[in-house]
Design a protein around this motif. Structure first.
Motif, PDB file in Angstrom:
ATOM      1  N   GLY A   1       0.799  -1.216   0.000  1.00 24.21           N
ATOM      2  CA  GLY A   1       0.000   0.000   0.000  1.00 24.21           C
ATOM      3  C   GLY A   1       0.838   1.274   0.000  1.00 24.21           C
ATOM      4  N   TRP A   2       0.276   2.333  -0.577  1.00 26.71           N
ATOM      5  CA  TRP A   2       0.947   3.627  -0.662  1.00 26.71           C
ATOM      6  C   TRP A   2       1.334   4.150   0.714  1.00 26.71           C
ATOM      7  N   TYR A   3       0.457   4.003   1.687  1.00 26.72           N
ATOM      8  CA  TYR A   3       0.715   4.529   3.025  1.00 26.72           C
ATOM      9  C   TYR A   3       1.311   3.482   3.979  1.00 26.72           C
ATOM     10  N   ASP A   4       1.608   2.301   3.466  1.00 23.84           N
ATOM     11  CA  ASP A   4       2.211   1.245   4.280  1.00 23.84           C
ATOM     12  C   ASP A   4       3.705   1.207   3.997  1.00 23.84           C
ATOM     13  N   LEU A   5       4.492   1.766   4.893  1.00 22.22           N
ATOM     14  CA  LEU A   5       5.944   1.803   4.700  1.00 22.22           C
ATOM     15  C   LEU A   5       6.659   0.817   5.625  1.00 22.22           C
ATOM     16  N   ARG A   6       5.967  -0.219   6.018  1.00 19.63           N
ATOM     17  CA  ARG A   6       6.591  -1.243   6.852  1.00 19.63           C
ATOM     18  C   ARG A   6       7.467  -2.140   5.981  1.00 19.63           C
ATOM     19  N   GLN A   7       8.680  -2.413   6.448  1.00 16.78           N
ATOM     20  CA  GLN A   7       9.591  -3.307   5.749  1.00 16.78           C
ATOM     21  C   GLN A   7       9.470  -4.696   6.387  1.00 16.78           C
ATOM     22  N   TYR A   8       8.811  -5.590   5.654  1.00 15.41           N
ATOM     23  CA  TYR A   8       8.486  -6.900   6.219  1.00 15.41           C
ATOM     24  C   TYR A   8       9.620  -7.907   6.095  1.00 15.41           C
ATOM     25  N   ARG A   9      10.642  -7.609   5.326  1.00 21.40           N
ATOM     26  CA  ARG A   9      11.724  -8.585   5.153  1.00 21.40           C
ATOM     27  C   ARG A   9      12.868  -8.381   6.137  1.00 21.40           C
ATOM     28  N   LEU A  10      12.783  -7.374   6.966  1.00 20.61           N
ATOM     29  CA  LEU A  10      13.677  -7.258   8.107  1.00 20.61           C
ATOM     30  C   LEU A  10      12.855  -7.522   9.368  1.00 20.61           C
ATOM     31  N   ASN A  11      13.401  -8.359  10.249  1.00 19.52           N
ATOM     32  CA  ASN A  11      12.692  -8.763  11.465  1.00 19.52           C
ATOM     33  C   ASN A  11      11.340  -9.399  11.126  1.00 19.52           C
ATOM     34  N   PRO A  12      11.347 -10.382  10.206  1.00 17.67           N
ATOM     35  CA  PRO A  12      10.081 -11.005   9.825  1.00 17.67           C
ATOM     36  C   PRO A  12       9.509 -11.834  10.993  1.00 17.67           C
ATOM     37  N   PRO A  13       8.204 -12.075  10.996  1.00 16.64           N
ATOM     38  CA  PRO A  13       7.235 -11.673   9.974  1.00 16.64           C
ATOM     39  C   PRO A  13       6.630 -10.283  10.218  1.00 16.64           C
ATOM     40  N   LEU A  14       6.879  -9.706  11.392  1.00 15.18           N
ATOM     41  CA  LEU A  14       6.235  -8.430  11.718  1.00 15.18           C
ATOM     42  C   LEU A  14       6.851  -7.263  10.958  1.00 15.18           C
ATOM     43  N   GLY A  15       8.179  -7.297  10.746  1.00 14.23           N
ATOM     44  CA  GLY A  15       8.852  -6.174  10.117  1.00 14.23           C
ATOM     45  C   GLY A  15       8.900  -4.963  11.027  1.00 14.23           C
ATOM     46  N   PHE A  16       9.186  -3.798  10.446  1.00 16.39           N
ATOM     47  CA  PHE A  16       9.186  -2.557  11.219  1.00 16.39           C
ATOM     48  C   PHE A  16       8.897  -1.392  10.290  1.00 16.39           C
ATOM     49  N   ASP A  17       8.395  -0.297  10.851  1.00 18.79           N
ATOM     50  CA  ASP A  17       8.012   0.870  10.065  1.00 18.79           C
ATOM     51  C   ASP A  17       9.224   1.753   9.793  1.00 18.79           C
ATOM     52  N   MET A  18       9.330   2.235   8.551  1.00 20.64           N
ATOM     53  CA  MET A  18      10.347   3.210   8.200  1.00 20.64           C
ATOM     54  C   MET A  18       9.826   4.610   8.527  1.00 20.64           C
ATOM     55  N   HIS A  19      10.747   5.527   8.806  1.00 21.15           N
ATOM     56  CA  HIS A  19      10.347   6.895   9.141  1.00 21.15           C
ATOM     57  C   HIS A  19      10.445   7.822   7.931  1.00 21.15           C
ATOM     58  N   TRP A  20      10.502   7.237   6.725  1.00 24.50           N
ATOM     59  CA  TRP A  20      10.563   8.015   5.504  1.00 24.50           C
ATOM     60  C   TRP A  20       9.164   8.213   4.928  1.00 24.50           C
ATOM     61  N   SER A  21       9.091   8.996   3.864  1.00 17.26           N
ATOM     62  CA  SER A  21       7.841   9.131   3.114  1.00 17.26           C
ATOM     63  C   SER A  21       8.040   8.543   1.727  1.00 17.26           C
ATOM     64  N   ARG A  22       6.963   8.491   0.965  1.00 22.77           N
ATOM     65  CA  ARG A  22       7.036   7.930  -0.389  1.00 22.77           C
ATOM     66  C   ARG A  22       7.433   8.969  -1.438  1.00 22.77           C
ATOM     67  N   LEU A  23       7.614  10.216  -1.054  1.00 18.83           N
ATOM     68  CA  LEU A  23       7.848  11.268  -2.035  1.00 18.83           C
ATOM     69  C   LEU A  23       9.041  10.967  -2.932  1.00 18.83           C
ATOM     70  N   VAL A  24      10.150  10.545  -2.345  1.00 17.63           N
ATOM     71  CA  VAL A  24      11.359  10.284  -3.131  1.00 17.63           C
ATOM     72  C   VAL A  24      11.276   8.945  -3.857  1.00 17.63           C
ATOM     73  N   ASP A  25      10.283   8.108  -3.497  1.00 16.71           N
ATOM     74  CA  ASP A  25      10.083   6.866  -4.252  1.00 16.71           C
ATOM     75  C   ASP A  25       9.595   7.149  -5.671  1.00 16.71           C
ATOM     76  N   LEU A  26       8.916   8.277  -5.860  1.00 14.89           N
ATOM     77  CA  LEU A  26       8.244   8.540  -7.131  1.00 14.89           C
ATOM     78  C   LEU A  26       9.196   8.569  -8.334  1.00 14.89           C
ATOM     79  N   PRO A  27      10.288   9.371  -8.319  1.00 17.45           N
ATOM     80  CA  PRO A  27      11.155   9.381  -9.510  1.00 17.45           C
ATOM     81  C   PRO A  27      11.825   8.047  -9.767  1.00 17.45           C
TER      82      PRO A  27
END
Length: 592
Positions: A62-88
């Motif tokens: 999801g666009w607003y789901d910035l949890r990285q599930y492949r670190l510390n699986p299966p729960l993962g952890f939330d990143m403190h970044w935004s998606r703005l720089v993902d766009l380009p």
């Protein structure tokens, strides 16, 4: 003297010529770093995590789901970044994929994406130099920017994290501060600050400094009211829009490390107060000063009362995590705590920039440019002083030094060339060139002269830290079925980027519990390691002997699990697995 035709071209076509220079620079760096692009040499953990964030989004997360599930699986952890720089980055991948395939599209996108914001920097600095020095001086600004080694590292192919975009916004903020058209300048500073804060909080000190400078200018000269009012509107509205469009689900709570409701409230309140001040615009300077002090007090006291949890470090990390990890991050330490070979090339250019801006401000006193130069002087001085707090301020401080360095060169070189003495013309000009291009010459001196050479031990550590995260070293891990690997914190993001395996931790404060688990596992007893690995579901153990992180465990915990492993002690619950003959890595299966 500049030829008339050349002068007209430099003045009239500076935007087009700057963009041509940008394209040329981009082509050069892509060609120079093609091997790194081909092997996806994302040298920083943040670059790897940025790519993983984009992969997850393009893969359906999801666009607003910035949890990285492949670190510390299966729960993962939330990143403190935004998606703005993902766009380009995502846009380039999607654009290139039909033509070159998924792998090559990703490879090329990571090579090209960091160079996109460099074009904004060239235009932002070019506009500032044209206004403050000469309409013909912008090419010198490009040359001196290329001498800023720490700044240019943020724009190298594969440097896909968000710092380059934040620096681009900072260059626009300086251009807005020096803009003779107040309303337009205020809008540029406000939008640039809001975009930078939406990306991340790293540039918060510079955003605060820009707002303070605009307020001081208004206090001194009430005709600056339109600049202040439009800035305030753009800051508040832009921050609100950035939060609505890009903040993750995890940032909807009162955290202090991103554009959450905490900092959104601050920006909206600050924008409202500054707009009201600019709209009222009392004639008496002392009244304006009083209003500014009152507004500042409201913001500071209100912040302390409403968000007391944010008065400390924004990461809100535990004392143990701060002591054993956050306080050890090299870039977060003052510049003077670094070795001379590291500190000198970073610090010398900002010093030149401060000197140049000070000289230019003095020469422009009493003129229309005096206030604009004073603004730049305050900005570059503030950035240089931030180096005494954290070395990570180096790229911004170097970039902000360019206008002052250009002014110094524009003053000194013609003066020296006009001397009657051939010695002064030759040696003096050479010395001036070395001075204004000090960032480049300092780096060359450290590289080629016997100045503060690293010890043999440091060279071994640097070599291991460079070899272990390579694609060549990590790809053989894919011969084993996908599973969770227990490894160093700084290897975690690279493992999940290059291989099909998951990992436990990465160097991100919201991953703090897993970071401490990795530290406790490597520093404690073998039985403690086995218990922690089992709790995380790890079935493989991967280490890189002599990697920088490994030395910490050996120094902190002699006789601990990693120290025993480094001394080749074997355990019946660890089975060493084959890796290529010259691999810098060691791999074990953790038996149940």
């Amino acid at each position: 003297m500049i030829d008339g035709t050349v002068a007209r071209t430099l003045d009239r076509d500076w935007v087009r010529l700057s963009l041509i220079a940008w394209v040329g620079i981009a082509i050069y760096y892509v060609a120079q770093r093609w091997t790194g692009i081909h092997y996806l040499q994302l040298g920083d953990t943040d670059d790897n995590m940025r790519l993983m964030q984009v992969r997850a989004w393009l893969g359906g997360q999801g666009w607003y789901d910035l949890r990285q599930y492949r670190l510390n699986p299966p729960l993962g952890f939330d990143m403190h970044w935004s998606r703005l720089v993902d766009l380009p980055l995502a846009g380039l991948i999607v654009l290139l994929r039909p033509f070159v395939g998924p792998r090559e599209a990703e490879m090329l996108a990571c090579g090209i994406a960091p160079l996109l914001p460099l074009g904004i920097v060239l235009l932002g600095l070019g506009a500032t130099v044209r206004r403050l020095v000469s309409v013909y001086a912008w090419p010198l600004g490009i040359v001196l920017l290329l001498c800023c080694s720490a700044t240019m590292l943020m724009y190298m192919p594969e440097r896909i994290d968000h710092h380059g975009w934040q620096l681009a916004m900072l260059s626009l903020a300086v251009a807005g501060l020096s803009d003779p058209k107040g309303a337009r300048g205020g809008a540029i500073v406000g939008v640039a600050s809001a975009v930078s804060l939406t990306i991340g909080l790293e540039m918060l000190p510079y955003a605060a400094l820009a707002g303070s400078i605009l307020t001081l200018r208004w206090i001194w000269d009430r005709s600056e009211a339109p600049r202040l009012a439009i800035y305030a509107l753009c800051l508040g509205a832009g921050s609100g829009l950035g939060y609505a469009l890009f903040a993750s689900y995890a940032d909807a709570v009162l955290r202090c490390d991103a554009l959450t409701p905490v900092w959104l409230s601050v920006m909206v309140l600050a924008g409202a107060l500054l707009f009201a001040m600019g709209w009222a615009n009392p004639a008496n300077r002392w009244v304006r000063l009083g209003l500014a002090i009152a507004a500042g007090a409201i913001i500071v006291v209100g912040f302390a009362l409403v968000f007391p949890q944010c008065l400390g470090r924004p990461e809100q990390a535990s004392p143990e995590l701060q002591e054993n990890w956050l306080n050890m991050i090299r870039e977060a330490k003052p510049i003077y705590s670094h070795p001379f070979r590291v500190a000198f090339p970073v610090a010398v250019m900002p010093i030149v920039g401060v000197i140049g801006a000070a000289v230019a401000t003095w020469r422009a006193r009493g003129t229309a440019l005096g206030g604009a130069w004073a603004t730049v002087l305050l900005f570059v001085t503030g950035a240089a002083l931030l180096l005494l707090w954290q070395a990570r301020a180096g790229p911004a401080a170097q970039m902000l030094s360019v206008p002052g360095a250009v002014a110094l060169g524009w003053l000194l070189i013609p003066m020296l060339q006009g001397s009657r003495s051939a010695l002064v013309r030759v040696l003096g000009t050479a010395a001036a060139i070395v001075l204004i291009g000090s960032g480049l010459f300092a780096g060359l001196a450290i590289r080629f002269l016997p100045i503060d050479r690293p010890s043999k031990r440091v060279q071994i550590i640097d070599r291991a830290s460079g070899q272990c995260p390579t694609m060549t070293a990590l790809r053989p891990l894919d011969r084993y079925p996908a599973q969770t690997i227990f490894s160093f914190i700084d290897l975690g993001p690279r493992i999940i980027t290059i291989t099909h395996h998951d990992a436990i931790a990465g160097p991100y404060h919201r991953n703090g519990a897993a970071i401490l688990d990795v530290q406790h596992a490597f520093s404690g007893s073998p039985e403690n390691f086995r218990a922690i690995a089992k709790r995380h579901g790890a079935t493989l153990l991967l280490v890189c002997p002599n990697m920088a992180e490994s030395t910490i465990y050996r120094v902190r915990a002699p006789g601990g699990f990693y120290d025993q492993l480094a001394h080749r002690k074997t355990f019946d619950w660890l089975e060493e697995l084959p890796m290529p003959a010259k691999s810098p890595l060691r791999l074990w299966r953790i038996k149940g």
